[in-house]
Design a protein around this motif. Structure first.
Motif, PDB file in Angstrom:
ATOM      1  N   THR A 126       0.849  -1.189   0.000  1.00 28.30           N
ATOM      2  CA  THR A 126       0.000   0.000   0.000  1.00 28.30           C
ATOM      3  C   THR A 126       0.878   1.229   0.000  1.00 28.30           C
ATOM      4  O   THR A 126       2.067   1.173   0.294  1.00 28.30           O
ATOM      5  CB  THR A 126      -0.920   0.024   1.237  1.00 28.30           C
ATOM      6  N   GLU A 127       0.306   2.347  -0.276  1.00 27.84           N
ATOM      7  CA  GLU A 127       1.080   3.576  -0.403  1.00 27.84           C
ATOM      8  C   GLU A 127       1.232   4.311   0.924  1.00 27.84           C
ATOM      9  O   GLU A 127       1.483   5.501   0.942  1.00 27.84           O
ATOM     10  CB  GLU A 127       0.431   4.491  -1.437  1.00 27.84           C
ATOM     11  N   THR A 128       1.061   3.632   2.037  1.00 24.34           N
ATOM     12  CA  THR A 128       1.279   4.275   3.328  1.00 24.34           C
ATOM     13  C   THR A 128       2.766   4.380   3.577  1.00 24.34           C
ATOM     14  O   THR A 128       3.561   3.623   3.032  1.00 24.34           O
ATOM     15  CB  THR A 128       0.633   3.469   4.472  1.00 24.34           C
ATOM     16  N   TYR A 129       3.143   5.309   4.383  1.00 16.86           N
ATOM     17  CA  TYR A 129       4.553   5.514   4.671  1.00 16.86           C
ATOM     18  C   TYR A 129       4.969   4.692   5.871  1.00 16.86           C
ATOM     19  O   TYR A 129       4.184   4.459   6.781  1.00 16.86           O
ATOM     20  CB  TYR A 129       4.834   6.985   4.978  1.00 16.86           C
TER      21      TYR A 129
ATOM     22  N   GLN B  53       7.577   8.789   8.111  1.00 21.31           N
ATOM     23  CA  GLN B  53       6.739   9.643   8.944  1.00 21.31           C
ATOM     24  C   GLN B  53       7.595  10.520   9.852  1.00 21.31           C
ATOM     25  O   GLN B  53       7.315  11.709  10.024  1.00 21.31           O
ATOM     26  CB  GLN B  53       5.792   8.792   9.788  1.00 21.31           C
ATOM     27  N   GLN B  54       8.659   9.946  10.421  1.00 20.71           N
ATOM     28  CA  GLN B  54       9.540  10.729  11.276  1.00 20.71           C
ATOM     29  C   GLN B  54      10.243  11.816  10.480  1.00 20.71           C
ATOM     30  O   GLN B  54      10.378  12.944  10.945  1.00 20.71           O
ATOM     31  CB  GLN B  54      10.578   9.819  11.943  1.00 20.71           C
ATOM     32  N   ARG B  55      10.668  11.496   9.276  1.00 21.61           N
ATOM     33  CA  ARG B  55      11.351  12.467   8.436  1.00 21.61           C
ATOM     34  C   ARG B  55      10.413  13.631   8.095  1.00 21.61           C
ATOM     35  O   ARG B  55      10.782  14.793   8.161  1.00 21.61           O
ATOM     36  CB  ARG B  55      11.854  11.766   7.167  1.00 21.61           C
TER      37      ARG B  55
ATOM     38  N   HIS C  27       7.759  14.577   9.798  1.00 26.31           N
ATOM     39  CA  HIS C  27       7.495  15.317  11.026  1.00 26.31           C
ATOM     40  C   HIS C  27       8.640  16.288  11.316  1.00 26.31           C
ATOM     41  O   HIS C  27       8.411  17.444  11.667  1.00 26.31           O
ATOM     42  CB  HIS C  27       7.298  14.343  12.190  1.00 26.31           C
ATOM     43  N   HIS C  28       9.865  15.820  11.141  1.00 26.28           N
ATOM     44  CA  HIS C  28      11.039  16.668  11.381  1.00 26.28           C
ATOM     45  C   HIS C  28      11.057  17.836  10.401  1.00 26.28           C
ATOM     46  O   HIS C  28      11.324  18.973  10.789  1.00 26.28           O
ATOM     47  CB  HIS C  28      12.316  15.836  11.249  1.00 26.28           C
ATOM     48  N   GLN C  29      10.755  17.587   9.145  1.00 31.58           N
ATOM     49  CA  GLN C  29      10.722  18.655   8.152  1.00 31.58           C
ATOM     50  C   GLN C  29       9.625  19.659   8.468  1.00 31.58           C
ATOM     51  O   GLN C  29       9.811  20.864   8.331  1.00 31.58           O
ATOM     52  CB  GLN C  29      10.518  18.076   6.751  1.00 31.58           C
ATOM     53  N   HIS C  30       8.486  19.167   8.927  1.00 22.06           N
ATOM     54  CA  HIS C  30       7.379  20.044   9.289  1.00 22.06           C
ATOM     55  C   HIS C  30       7.766  20.931  10.472  1.00 22.06           C
ATOM     56  O   HIS C  30       7.471  22.121  10.481  1.00 22.06           O
ATOM     57  CB  HIS C  30       6.135  19.209   9.612  1.00 22.06           C
ATOM     58  N   ARG C  31       8.440  20.347  11.457  1.00 20.32           N
ATOM     59  CA  ARG C  31       8.884  21.130  12.616  1.00 20.32           C
ATOM     60  C   ARG C  31       9.885  22.191  12.198  1.00 20.32           C
ATOM     61  O   ARG C  31       9.842  23.315  12.679  1.00 20.32           O
ATOM     62  CB  ARG C  31       9.510  20.210  13.674  1.00 20.32           C
ATOM     63  N   GLN C  32      10.796  21.851  11.292  1.00 20.93           N
ATOM     64  CA  GLN C  32      11.774  22.836  10.837  1.00 20.93           C
ATOM     65  C   GLN C  32      11.079  23.986  10.125  1.00 20.93           C
ATOM     66  O   GLN C  32      11.435  25.141  10.310  1.00 20.93           O
ATOM     67  CB  GLN C  32      12.787  22.190   9.900  1.00 20.93           C
ATOM     68  N   ALA C  33      10.084  23.682   9.314  1.00 17.04           N
ATOM     69  CA  ALA C  33       9.361  24.734   8.600  1.00 17.04           C
ATOM     70  C   ALA C  33       8.645  25.646   9.587  1.00 17.04           C
ATOM     71  O   ALA C  33       8.652  26.867   9.432  1.00 17.04           O
ATOM     72  CB  ALA C  33       8.364  24.121   7.625  1.00 17.04           C
ATOM     73  N   ASN C  34       8.054  25.070  10.628  1.00 13.37           N
ATOM     74  CA  ASN C  34       7.369  25.883  11.635  1.00 13.37           C
ATOM     75  C   ASN C  34       8.366  26.718  12.432  1.00 13.37           C
ATOM     76  O   ASN C  34       8.076  27.859  12.787  1.00 13.37           O
ATOM     77  CB  ASN C  34       6.549  25.006  12.572  1.00 13.37           C
ATOM     78  N   ASP C  35       9.515  26.153  12.736  1.00 17.12           N
ATOM     79  CA  ASP C  35      10.533  26.904  13.472  1.00 17.12           C
ATOM     80  C   ASP C  35      11.021  28.089  12.653  1.00 17.12           C
ATOM     81  O   ASP C  35      11.235  29.178  13.173  1.00 17.12           O
ATOM     82  CB  ASP C  35      11.719  26.006  13.836  1.00 17.12           C
TER      83      ASP C  35
END
Length: 100
Positions: free
Chosen positions: A69-72, A77-79, A81-89
Motif C-alpha cells: 500500500t502507499e502508506t509511509y 513519517q519521522q522524516r 514530522h522533522h521537516q514540518h517542525r523545521q518549517a514551523n521553526d
C-alpha cells in the motif's frame, strides 16, 4: 534496522567460503550418493534465497506498509514530522531582530 540483517549475515557466515563444487566433493567423500548431495546443495541454496526474499519483503513492508500500500513507514513519517517542525521553526524566527 541492523538487526533485520542478522539472520542473513548468520547464514552467509555459516556457509563459509566454500564453493558449491567443494561442498559437493566433501559430501561425496563422506560416502553419500551424488544425487543426495545435489539435492542437499539445492535445498541449501533455496533456503538462503528464501531467507533473503523474506528479509526483502519485510523491508518493503516497513517502507511501504502491508501488501505494497502507499502508506509511509515509520522512518518516512519521522522524516516528514522533522521537516514540518523545521518549517514551523523557520516561520517563528524574527529575521529583523535575529530572535525567535
Amino acid at each position: 534496522m541492523k538487526c533485520k540483517f542478522a539472520p542473513l549475515v548468520a547464514i552467509v557466515l555459516l556457509a563459509g567460503c566454500t564453493s558449491s563444487a567443494e561442498r559437493m566433493y566433501e559430501c561425496e567423500a563422506q560416502g553419500v550418493s551424488r544425487d543426495a548431495c545435489y539435492v542437499a546443495e539445492q535445498n541449501r541454496k533455496a533456503n538462503i534465497n528464501s531467507a533473503a526474499e523474506k528479509q526483502a519483503m519485510e523491508n518493503a513492508s516497513d517502507l511501504y506498509g502491508p501488501k505494497g500500500t502507499e502508506t509511509y513507514g515509520k522512518k518516512q513519517q519521522q522524516r516528514e514530522h522533522h521537516q514540518h517542525r523545521q518549517a514551523n521553526d523557520d516561520d517563528n524566527y524574527d529575521n529583523d531582530n535575529d530572535q525567535w
